[in-house]
Scaffold this motif. Structure first.
Motif, PDB file in Angstrom:
ATOM      1  N   THR A  41     -19.515 -10.922  45.167  1.00 55.96           N
ATOM      2  CA  THR A  41     -18.543 -10.272  44.282  1.00 55.96           C
ATOM      3  C   THR A  41     -17.451 -11.230  43.833  1.00 55.96           C
ATOM      4  O   THR A  41     -16.385 -10.785  43.408  1.00 55.96           O
ATOM      5  N   THR A  98     -16.030 -10.558  40.392  1.00 57.32           N
ATOM      6  CA  THR A  98     -15.402  -9.262  40.129  1.00 57.32           C
ATOM      7  C   THR A  98     -13.956  -9.313  40.597  1.00 57.32           C
ATOM      8  O   THR A  98     -13.684  -9.494  41.786  1.00 57.32           O
ATOM      9  N   VAL A 140     -12.028  -3.354  40.505  1.00 56.72           N
ATOM     10  CA  VAL A 140     -13.001  -2.262  40.479  1.00 56.72           C
ATOM     11  C   VAL A 140     -12.253  -0.981  40.137  1.00 56.72           C
ATOM     12  O   VAL A 140     -11.255  -0.644  40.793  1.00 56.72           O
ATOM     13  N   GLN A 160     -20.991   0.323  36.528  1.00 53.43           N
ATOM     14  CA  GLN A 160     -21.979   0.177  37.601  1.00 53.43           C
ATOM     15  C   GLN A 160     -22.495   1.565  37.954  1.00 53.43           C
ATOM     16  O   GLN A 160     -21.808   2.360  38.595  1.00 53.43           O
ATOM     17  N   PRO A 170     -23.461  -8.563  41.294  1.00 51.39           N
ATOM     18  CA  PRO A 170     -23.564  -9.215  42.611  1.00 51.39           C
ATOM     19  C   PRO A 170     -24.949  -9.779  42.893  1.00 51.39           C
ATOM     20  O   PRO A 170     -25.115 -10.569  43.822  1.00 51.39           O
ATOM     21  N   GLN A 221     -16.833  -2.401  36.910  1.00 49.46           N
ATOM     22  CA  GLN A 221     -16.497  -3.735  37.382  1.00 49.46           C
ATOM     23  C   GLN A 221     -15.731  -4.477  36.275  1.00 49.46           C
ATOM     24  O   GLN A 221     -16.138  -4.438  35.106  1.00 49.46           O
ATOM     25  N   ARG A 270     -13.683  -8.155  35.053  1.00 52.35           N
ATOM     26  CA  ARG A 270     -13.438  -9.583  35.254  1.00 52.35           C
ATOM     27  C   ARG A 270     -12.184  -9.996  34.498  1.00 52.35           C
ATOM     28  O   ARG A 270     -11.987  -9.610  33.342  1.00 52.35           O
ATOM     29  N   GLY A 296     -10.842  -7.017  43.514  1.00 49.27           N
ATOM     30  CA  GLY A 296     -12.185  -7.371  43.965  1.00 49.27           C
ATOM     31  C   GLY A 296     -12.201  -7.744  45.432  1.00 49.27           C
ATOM     32  O   GLY A 296     -13.171  -7.454  46.149  1.00 49.27           O
ATOM     33  N   SER A 300     -12.272  -4.595  47.416  1.00 46.92           N
ATOM     34  CA  SER A 300     -13.609  -3.993  47.359  1.00 46.92           C
ATOM     35  C   SER A 300     -14.559  -4.697  48.308  1.00 46.92           C
ATOM     36  O   SER A 300     -15.324  -4.038  49.042  1.00 46.92           O
ATOM     37  N   ALA A 301     -14.530  -6.045  48.310  1.00 46.93           N
ATOM     38  CA  ALA A 301     -15.399  -6.798  49.219  1.00 46.93           C
ATOM     39  C   ALA A 301     -15.048  -6.489  50.669  1.00 46.93           C
ATOM     40  O   ALA A 301     -15.933  -6.336  51.521  1.00 46.93           O
ATOM     41  N   ASN A 325     -16.405  -3.081  51.627  1.00 45.44           N
ATOM     42  CA  ASN A 325     -17.845  -3.138  51.870  1.00 45.44           C
ATOM     43  C   ASN A 325     -18.164  -3.758  53.223  1.00 45.44           C
ATOM     44  O   ASN A 325     -19.044  -3.289  53.955  1.00 45.44           O
TER      45      ASN A 325
END
Length: 854
Positions: A55, A58, A61, A101, A136, A221, A223, A250, A253-254, A257
Motif C-alpha cells: 500500500t 496509497t 483511504v 475499490q 496493492p 483509494q 494518491r 494510508g 490503513s496499513a 490491516n
C-alpha cells in the motif's frame, strides 16, 4: 561462599548424569517458548512490511465511518461508499489520482473441482485497479482483465488450485460465474497475503456480481500529488466528504490491516502456543523439583559432614542452588539456540502445509529471544530447586552417623489439611461458577484450586492408589510385582511428585478431549433438536472462508417435485437499541415448517417489510412483546421501526432475530445464504430426494448436500482438527514428564544399589530385576495417568457447564470413553518406555560391587 561454589562445581563434574533429565526439561521448555516468541515477532514484522510495501502508493483511504460489530466478531461490517465521490475527490487540491475499490467474497474452484482456499481464510474478489500505485497487487505473469469474464488471480491461489493463464474455471460470488484467468499477481512481493485468495475482475463485473447495486465500493483509494503529505491530504479530503464518510491516511490503513491479521490470527496462534509452553514448563517444574529432592536426600551424609566441619545452613543451601543455577543457565542458553531452530523449522514448515510464510530472515528481539525465555528458564529451575535446597541446609550434623540416606518422606498431616482445604475451596468455587451464578472466572478459579489440591494431596493419595493399581501386578507377576509395588510405595512424596508431572499433561489432554466431545455432542443435539428437514445444503467454512450460497438456490430446489419445502438462511447485521446483532434473512413462514422453533407466540406468516420475529430470550432482554416495536439501525445509517409479530423459543440455527428478504433488500450488500434446509414430500425415498437436490446444487457451485446426521458431523469437523493440534503440542509436555519418571528411577537405582545387589545375590535374575524396575515405572505412570484422567474430566465438566451458563448456547456434557481409554493406554505404555533405560542400567550392576556400595 567460594568453598561452597567449588563443591558445587566439583559435584556437577562428578555427577553430570544426575542432571541430564533436568537439563532436557529446561532446554525443551525454553526452546518452545523462545521459538514461539521469535516466530510471532517474525510474522508481525513480515506482515507489517508486506502491507507497507503493498500500500506504499496509497496515501489516503475514504470509507464509511460507522461499523456494526456483532457479538463474537472482532471485525465490523461497513456500508459501501458511493463511487460518484471519486469525481469530487479528484477535484480536491493535492489529489493526484483516486480509484474505487470494490470488494466482496468470491471463491475460485480449482482444476480438481474443489474450492481454492479451503474453509478458513478469506476468499476475496474485487475490481482490478488500473492505477498501479493504488493497486496493492502487481501483475507477475500475463495481463490485467480487459473484458467481462477475465480475471487476475494471486499466484498462491492459482498454484493451490492448479490454475494457469488461459484456464477457464468457476468463481462463486456466490452465484457461479465462469471466468478465464488472464494474469497472475503478487501482493507486497509475495504470492499472496497468507492464505487469503484474491480474484481481480473488471470494474463492471465487480459491480455486477459483488455489490447489491452499481455505483458502490468498499472504499476509495487516493494518491497524493508531489510534496503533499498524507496528513494534509486527509485534512483536505475531510472538508469535502459527506456525513458518515471518513478519510484515513494510508499508513493508518496499513496499520489497521496488520493489526487485523495480528488480532485475528497471530495473537490467537501465538497465545495458543504460549499456553502449551507454560504447560510444558509447569510439567518440567515437577520433574526438576523431584530430581533435586532425590539428590539432596542422597547427599544427606555429605551435607551433614559439611555441617559438622563448620559449613553454615546458608552455605549448604547455596551450594545446591548454585548447582541448579548452573544447570539452568546452560540449559536455558541451549534452549535459546533450540528456539531459533524451532522458529526456522516452522518458517520452513508453514509453506508445506499451505500457509505461505512471508519471505525474510527471522526477527530476533531482545525480549523474545534473550530476556524472557532465559529468565523463565532460570526462574523455573531455581524455583524448583528452592525447597530441596532449604531442606539440604537444615541437615543436622549428626545425620552423618546414619547409615542410609534414602528418602522415605511421606505426606505430613499439615499437607493433608492444606490439601483438603484447597479441595473444599475448589468445590465451593466450582459450584458457584457452574450452578449458582454462571461465571467462567469463578469456575476457572475452582479448576486451579482443584489442580493445587491434587498436587498437595498426592502423597496421601499415592499410598491408596498404588496399592489398588498394583494389586493386579502383584497377583500376575508374583514376587517381582510385589517388589515393584513396594518400591513405588517406599516414598509416597517422591512417587506423587514424579506422577504429578505426567498427571498435568494427561489432565490437559483429557480436558480438551472432553471439551471437544462436548462441543460435538452440543452440535449434534442442536441439529437434531432444531432441524426438522431431511437434507441440508451448505458451504462449510470457518472464519471468513467460503463465498456462501446463492440466494437463488433455495427457490430452485423448492421447484423439484420431491421437495415439499426449501428455505435459505441469509445473514444481515443491524444495531438493535444500540447493540450490534446478527439478523437471519429468510422466508419466516417456511422457516417455521422446516425448523423446530419451539413455542411461537404471534405469527410468522405475515412479517412483510416492517415485521420482525425474535427469541423469547432477546424479547426479555429488550423488554419486547408481540405487538411491540424494535428500532433497527442498519449500516447505511437508516433507522427503522419494526413491529414484533412473533416471539419463538429456540434460536440455535434460526438466530435471535428474523426478518424477510424484502425487509433486508434496501440495506443489503453482497447477498448470500449460509444454509438451505430442505424437507421432502411424504413418501419420497431419502436417497432419491438427496440426488435430486444434488443435481440442482451442481448448477450453483456444487455446495455440499448432506443428511441431517452428516450435517451435524461436518459442522463439528473443525473440532477434530483442533484436537489433533492439541495432542501434537501436548506431546512435548508428556515427553518431559516421562523424562522425569526415567530420571527419578535412575536416581532411585543409584540410591538402592546395595539393595539391588543383595536381591541379585539371593537369586533374583537380571530379567526379574528389569521387570521389577519397569513395573515400578508403570505403576508411577498409572497413578499419574489415573489422576490426570479424573482431573481432566472434572475440569472438562467445569468448562462445559460454565461456558453454557455464561453464553446463550446450552452446552451438552459428554465423556468420550474410547478416546479417554486411548489416553490411558498411551500413558501406561509411556510409563513402560520410561522404565526401559533405568531397568537396563539396574540389570548391568555388578553384584559384588553393588553389595559393597554405601
Amino acid at each position: 561462599m567460594n568453598a561452597s561454589l567449588r563443591l558445587s562445581v566439583s559435584s556437577l563434574r562428578a555427577h553430570k548424569r544426575r542432571f541430564a533429565g533436568t537439563f532436557l526439561a529446561v532446554f525443551l521448555g525454553v526452546a518452545f517458548l523462545a521459538g514461539t516468541l521469535v516466530m510471532g515477532d517474525t510474522l508481525r514484522a513480515s506482515f507489517s512490511s508486506m502491507f507497507g510495501d503493498a500500500t506504499a502508493g496509497t496515501d489516503a483511504v475514504v470509507r464509511s465511518a460507522d461499523t456494526i460489530t456483532t457479538p463474537g466478531e472482532s471485525q465490523g461490517v461497513r456500508q459501501p461508499v458511493d463511487t460518484s465521490l471519486v469525481r469530487t475527490i479528484e477535484k480536491v487540491p493535492g489529489v493526484a489520482a483516486a480509484a474505487p475499490q470494490i470488494q466482496g467474497r468470491g471463491q475460485l474452484v480449482g482444476t480438481d473441482g474443489k474450492p481454492v482456499g479451503g474453509q478458513g481464510p478469506p476468499t476475496l474478489a474485487g475490481n482490478w485497479i488500473t492505477d498501479s500505485r493504488l493497486n496493492p497487487y502487481r501483475i507477475a505473469e500475463g495481463r490485467a482483465p480487459a473484458r467481462s469474464g477475465e480475471v487476475v488471480v494471486n499466484r498462491g491461489a492459482a498454484d493451490k488450485g492448479g490454475l494457469r493463464i488461459g484456464d477457464t474455471t468457476t468463481l462463486r460470488t456466490p452465484d457461479p460465474v465462469e471466468v478465464t484467468v488472464v494474469g497472475l499477481a503478487t501482493f507486497g512481493g509475495q504470492d499472496g497475503m497468507a492464505q487469503v485468495t484474491f480474484t481481480g475482475m473488471t470494474r463492471a463485473d465487480a459491480e455486477k456480481y459483488l455489490t447489491a447495486r452499481p455505483g458502490q465500493a468498499a472504499s476509495i483509494q487516493v494518491r497524493a500529488g508531489p510534496g503533499v503529505s498524507q496528513a494534509r491530504l486527509v485534512s483536505e479530503l475531510t472538508s469535502v466528504l459527506p456525513d458518515g464518510v471518513e478519510a484515513i491516511t494510508g499508513q493508518e490503513s496499513a496499520r489497521e490491516n496488520t493489526d487485523m491479521i495480528s488480532s485475528q490470527f497471530l495473537t490467537l496462534f501465538t497465545t495458543f502456543l504460549l499456553v502449551f509452553s507454560g504447560v510444558a514448563l509447569l510439567v518440567a517444574t515437577f520433574s526438576i523439583h523431584n530430581t533435586f529432592a532425590i539428590v539432596v536426600a542422597q547427599r544427606t551424609r555429605d551435607n551433614a559432614l559439611l555441617r559438622a566441619l563448620g559449613a553454615s545452613r546458608r552455605q549448604v543451601a547455596g551450594a545446591t542452588l548454585v548447582e541448579a543455577g548452573a544447570v539452568a543457565v546452560v540449559a536455558s542458553a541451549a534452549g535459546l539456540v533450540g528456539g531459533l531452530g524451532i522458529a526456522a523449522g516452522l518458517q520452513a514448515l508453514f509453506p508445506a502445509i499451505g500457509f505461505p510464510f512471508p519471505e525474510g530472515g527471522l526477527v530476533i528481539g531482545t525480549l523474545s529471544l534473550l530476556l524472557l525465555p532465559l529468565a523463565v528458564g532460570i526462574l523455573v529451575c531455581l524455583g524448583s530447586a528452592l525447597l530441596p535446597a532449604v531442606r539440604a541446609g537444615r541437615t543436622a550434623p549428626l545425620a552423618a552417623l546414619r547409615e542410609s540416606a534414602v528418602d522415605r518422606s511421606a505426606g505430613s498431616r499439615t499437607r493433608t489439611v492444606v490439601g483438603g482445604a484447597c479441595a473444599a475451596a475448589a468445590l465451593a468455587s466450582t459450584l458457584v461458577g457452574v450452578l449458582v451464578s454462571p461465571s467462567l472466572w469463578s469456575a476457572g478459579l475452582g479448576g486451579v484450586l482443584a489442580l493445587v489440591a491434587f498436587v498437595v494431596l498426592g502423597p496421601a493419595a499415592s499410598r491408596f492408589a498404588v496399592r489398588a493399581l498394583g494389586a493386579p501386578v502383584d497377583r500376575l507377576r508374583g514376587v517381582t510385582g510385589g517388589l515393584a509395588r513396594r518400591n513405588a510405595l517406599r516414598s509416597p512424596k517422591r512417587t506423587a511428585a514424579t506422577a504429578s508431572a505426567l498427571m498435568i499433561g494427561v489432565a490437559v489432554v483429557s480436558l480438551f478431549t472432553v471439551f471437544g466431545a462436548s462441543l460435538k455432542a452440543t452440535m449434534d443435539r442442536t441439529v437434531s433438536r432444531s432441524f426438522a428437514g431431511d437434507v441440508a445444503v451448505s458451504n462449510p467454512s470457518f472464519g471468513a472462508g467460503g463465498s456462501g450460497l446463492s440466494p437463488k438456490l433455495a427457490p430452485a430446489i423448492a421447484r423439484q417435485p420431491a421437495v415439499a419445502e426449501a428455505v435459505g438462511l441469509g445473514r444481515g447485521v443491524a444495531k438493535v437499541d444500540g447493540s450490534g446483532r446478527a439478523l437471519t434473512v429468510t422466508d419466516p413462514a417456511a422457516l417455521g415448517r422446516v425448523f423446530d422453533l419451539g413455542t411461537v407466540r404471534g405469527s410468522l406468516d405475515h412479517l412483510g417489510t416492517q415485521g420482525i420475529a425474535i427469541t423469547e430470550e432477546e424479547a426479555g432482554r429488550q423488554h419486547l412483546t408481540v405487538g411491540g416495536t424494535a428500532r433497527l439501525t442498519f449500516t447505511d445509517g437508516t433507522t427503522r421501526p419494526f413491529t414484533v409479530r412473533a416471539v419463538y423459543g429456540r434460536s440455535e440455527l434460526a438466530g435471535d432475530y428474523v426478518i424477510t428478504r424484502a425487509a433486508w433488500a434496501p440495506h443489503r450488500t453482497q447477498d448470500s445464504d449460509t444454509l438451505v434446509a430442505v424437507a421432502f414430500r411424504p413418501g419420497v425415498d431419502p436417497a432419491e430426494g438427496k440426488a435430486a437436490v444434488q443435481q440442482v446444487a451442481e448448477r450453483y457451485g456444487n455446495p455440499s448436500v448432506q443428511t441431517r446426521d452428516e450435517y451435524a458431523q461436518s459442522s463439528a469437523g473443525g473440532i477434530d482438527m483442533m484436537l489433533s493440534l492439541v495432542y501434537a503440542l501436548l506431546a512435548l509436555a508428556v515427553f518431559i514428564a516421562l523424562l522425569g519418571i526415567a530420571n527419578t528411577l535412575t536416581l532411585a537405582i543409584h540410591e538402592r544399589t546395595r539393595e539391588l545387589g543383595l536381591l541379585r545375590a539371593v537369586g533374583q535374575t537380571r530379567s526379574q530385576l528389569r521387570a521389577m524396575v519397569r513395573w515400578e515405572s508403570v505403576l508411577v505412570a498409572a497413578f499419574g495417568t489415573t489422576g490426570g484422567l479424573v482431573l481432566g474430566a472434572f475440569l472438562g465438566w467445569v468448562l462445559v457447564e460454565a461456558s453454557g451458563g455464561a453464553s446463550d448456547t446450552a452446552f451438552a456434557f459428554a465423556l468420550p470413553p474410547v478416546r479417554l481409554a486411548v489416553v490411558a493406554l498411551v500413558g501406561l505404555a509411556a510409563g513402560a518406555l520410561a522404565g526401559l533405560r533405568p531397568a537396563r542400567r539396574a540389570a548391568r550392576l555388578d553384584v559384588l560391587r553393588a553389595i559393597a556400595a554405601e
